[in-house]
Structures are given as structure tokens and as C-alpha cells.
Enzyme design. Structure first.
Site, short mmCIF file in Angstrom:
data_model
loop_
_atom_site.label_atom_id
_atom_site.label_comp_id
_atom_site.label_asym_id
_atom_site.label_seq_id
_atom_site.Cartn_x
_atom_site.Cartn_y
_atom_site.Cartn_z
CG ASP A 298 -24.30 11.89 -83.46
OD1 ASP A 298 -24.30 10.71 -83.08
OD2 ASP A 298 -25.52 12.55 -82.73
CG PHE B 244 -31.40 13.33 -80.16
CD1 PHE B 244 -32.86 13.91 -79.22
CD2 PHE B 244 -30.81 12.17 -79.69
CE1 PHE B 244 -32.78 13.91 -78.44
CE2 PHE B 244 -31.23 12.31 -78.23
CZ PHE B 244 -32.35 12.95 -77.68
CE LYS C 171 -29.48 6.21 -80.16
NZ LYS C 171 -30.57 5.84 -79.02
#
Ligand code: PMP
Length: 401
Positions: A219, A134, A248
């Protein structure tokens, strides 16, 4: 329970949300508009590094809001420069481009890899990425993602991505062709259900990339900023990425992401990349406060200790209540359930407290798996309480209660 005084029909319906309307938070706790409290082990989706309403972030935002919010992408601002300097110092990578989200950081990583391919690899542009990965919800990051179904949504998909199974080095080697420029991966696939990369696979992948002149894009949007027990997860794997993305936890609840790269890879030219709000002084000030807290002596050790406590506790509860294995690193953990009942369990934990017991927020990441991503400063007592709430509910459900 009624939340009728908060009409929801003005929002586009993009996901199923429970009825609670949250109005206040403090540390690991949330309160809804009916005054009920919840122990929060979702924390904005692995975002609130320091919990809710962290005083450090609040003070930084207040100070910066009264000083300078935004000068725009055409000028330097002090907060962005200080934050870039910190991230470079802490990561060993050479340069940063700030973004407004994790997806935008990954979108930038894809653009940077393609630009690098144009400049140094004869126009190579294909990026190898992994099944179930993702990387975000922009068109290119959806195309990079291996989330089942993503390729057909919003067709036509952005071309230039080849998917191979996670942890399968032979499949990566086989997928490499003259047009390949990079490999993109998460070290723990958070959205897929907290699936860890195999350390041997990762170190061999680094070597494979080096041998073939490919960029390794890591990532760290979900794994970074101490979520997995070290400031960046890649140090646990003994590798250095050519490109790393953050999001985040970097802003601790304030929207900021970062695209970082080695000097040789930084080939954007003026006009290639930008954005009105990127590197906004307000969000950079918040991220500086987060980094200061996270890099303070003892902070990461404490978070790692809470991670070990939560993992050990989940293993114990699982053994006593007949559930499955525990996955993940640091405070990004998941528990396998014996039955595909994660939605029902999450609802019961959230909505059906007994007596004085609060609700508990956890994430049903898969039908048979619960994800835990609490604040990194969750206390030992709060971890114990979360485990007690889980065990009591599992016991009650087993008794049909
Ligand atoms: N990469 C990873 C690994 C993620 O977990 C996420 C968000 N879950 C993203 C990228 C996208 O980040 P954002 O939602 O901030 O765009």
C-alpha cells in the site's frame, strides 16, 4: 476569531475540525476567510505533491475541462491510457485499474487477491495484514486495517483478514495457512504515527511470500509519488510488489487512486471490477501533470534534499528543546514530543501566531508525536521558517507562554 458566516451545521460531523475556513492556497501557503496565512505542512494529508494551486495542475485541469471530462467506464479515453502507460513504465508493474481514492484502490487489491486465490490457489482468500496499519475506510479496508477499534466499528467486520505485529517475520510465517493468499503492508505506517518497516523484515517477507506462493500487496497510498524520497518507497527496500496501490500524491489534490499489478496477477474478468468515475479523463489529466512534474530532472532530488533538511532541523530543534526522536523517510516525517501535548502544540502553532508570524499547520498524529507532510516542492526557506515557528512555540510553551 469568528467564522459565523460559514455555517457548519449542514455537514455531518465526522471529525473535530478547527474553526478556520480555508479559502485560498498557493504553494506551501494557505489563507483562511479572515485573511490569516498559514504555512501548510499537512498539505491535504500528504496529498498536494506540488502544493496548493499548482500551475501545472491548474493548466492541465483547465485544458482538459474544455476538451473532455468523462466518457464512462465502458469506453477508453486518451488521458487514462496515457496515465496507465506512464505508471507502468515508471513502476515496472504491468497493468493499472484507476480508482477514486486510496481506500478504493486497496479494496480493489483485496478483490484482486481473492480472485487470484479462486483462480490459482484453490479458493484461498485470507490476507495477512499488520497491527496499527491503515488501508482505508470502506468495510473491507477497515477490516484489513490494524487501527485499534476499527474491528468493532460497524460490526460485523468483513472476514478474511489475520493481523500480526508489524516487522515480525516469525508472526507472519506462523499465520500462514492453506487459506492464505496474500500479505498486505505499508512500508511506512503513516496513520499509525510514521513507523518504518525494517528493511531486513521487508526483504525476508518478499522471500517468504515467494516461497509460499503468496501475493505481496504494498500500500503506497501515502508513501508513493516521491513522498519518501524516491518515486515509490518499495525501491528503497529493494523489493517489487505483486500488487501496489496508489492514491493521495498521485492526483496532487485531485481525487484519483490506482491499483497496479504484475501481469500474472491481473485476473479480473469483465464484470468483476469497475465504477462510473474510474479513470475519468479530468482526474487522469491532473495526475499526468503531477507525474510530469515529479519525474522532471532534479525534482525528486530537491524533495529528498528538503526531507534531509527538515529531518536534520527537527533533530536540532528536538535536541535544543528537550524533545524526542525523528522518524520517517523523505518528506513523511514525525517528531516525538517529550510530553503528550501534540494537540495543544498543534493548536498553538495554528492559532496563536505572534506579530507578523504566520500560523503553522502540522498533524498531531499521536498524542506524543507530530507528523510533517509538506508539499514536495516546499522551499528551503519555508522549511527553515517551519522549524523556527516550531522552536519558538516549544520555547514559549516551556516558559508557560
Ligand atoms: N492507505 C494508506 C496507507 C493511507 O494512508 C490512506 C489514507 N490516509 C488510505 C489508504 C486511504 O486513502 P483514502 O483516504 O484516499 O481512501
Amino acid at each position: 476569531m469568528s467564522f459565523d458566516h460559514y455555517p457548519t451545521d449542514a455537514l455531518m460531523q465526522v471529525t473535530h475540525r478547527p474553526a478556520q475556513v480555508f479559502v485560498r492556497g498557493q504553494g506551501s501557503w494557505l489563507w483562511d476567510s479572515a485573511g490569516r496565512r498559514y504555512l501548510d505542512c499537512v498539505q491535504g494529508w500528504a496529498v498536494n505533491t506540488l502544493g496548493h494551486a499548482a500551475p501545472e495542475i491548474s493548466a492541465a485541469l483547465q485544458q482538459q475541462a474544455g476538451t473532455l471530462l468523462h466518457v464512462g467506464p465502458g469506453f477508453y479515453n486518451d488521458q487514462a491510457m496515457l496515465l496507465a502507460q506512464q505508471l507502468v513504465r515508471l513502476s515496472g508493474l504491468d497493468r493499472v485499474f484507476f480508482t477514486n481514492s486510496g481506500a478504493e484502490a486497496n479494496e480493489g487489491a483485496i478483490k484482486l487477491a481473492r480472485k487470484y486465490g479462486q483462480r490459482h490457489r484453490g479458493g484461498a482468500s485470507t490476507i495477512i495484514s499488520f497491527g496499527n496499519s491503515f488501508h482505508g475506510r470502506t468495510l473491507a479496508t477497515m477490516a484489513a486495517s490494524g487501527k485499534p477499534g476499527f474491528d468493532a466499528l460497524f460490526a460485523p467486520a468483513v472476514p478474511g483478514f489475520v493481523k500480526v505485529p508489524y516487522n515480525d517475520l516469525a508472526a507472519v510465517a506462523e499465520a500462514i495457512g492453506p487459506d492464505t493468499v496474500a500479505v498486505m503492508l505499508e512500508l511506512v505506517q503513516g496513520e499509525a504515527g510514521v513507523i518504518e518497516a525494517d528493511p531486513v523484515f521487508v526483504s525476508q517477507l518478499r522471500t517468504l511470500c515467494d516461497r509460499n506462493g503468496l501475493l505481496l500487496i504494498v500500500d503506497e497510498v501515502q508513501t508513493g509519488i516521491a513522498r519518501c524520497g524516491t518515486l515509490f518507497a518499495h525501491t528503497q527496500y529493494g523489493i517489487t510488489p505483486d500488487i501496489m496501490t496508489l492514491g493521495k500524491g498521485l492526483g496532487g489534490g485531485v481525487p484519483i487512486g490506482a491499483l497496479m499489478a504484475r501481469e500474472e496477477v491481473c485476473c479480473f474478468e469483465p464484470g468483476d471490477q469497475g465504477g462510473t468515475y474510474n479513470g475519468n479523463a479530468l482526474v487522469c489529466a491532473a495526475a499526468l501533470a503531477v507525474l510530469q512534474a515529479v519525474t522532471a530532472p532534479g525534482f525528486i532530488e530537491q524533495a529528498a534534499a528538503r526531507g534531509r533538511q527538515l529531518r536534520a532541523g527537527l533533530v536540532d530543534v528536538s535536541r535544543r528543546q528537550g524533545q524526542g526522536a525523528v522518524h520517517g523517510r523523505g518528506l513523511l516525517l514525525a517528531l516525538d514530543l517529550a510530553q503528550p501535548m501534540s494537540n495543544a502544540l498543534v493548536e498553538a502553532l495554528r492559532d496563536q501566531p505572534r506579530g507578523d508570524l504566520p500560523g503553522l499547520l502540522v498533524n498531531p498524529v499521536r498524542p506524543q508525536r507530530l507528523r510533517w507532510m509538506p508539499a514536495l516542492n516546499i522551499s528551503a526557506g519555508e522549511v527553515d521558517l517551519a522549524l523556527e515557528l516550531l522552536e519558538a512555540k516549544l520555547r514559549a510553551l516551556a516558559c508557560g507562554g
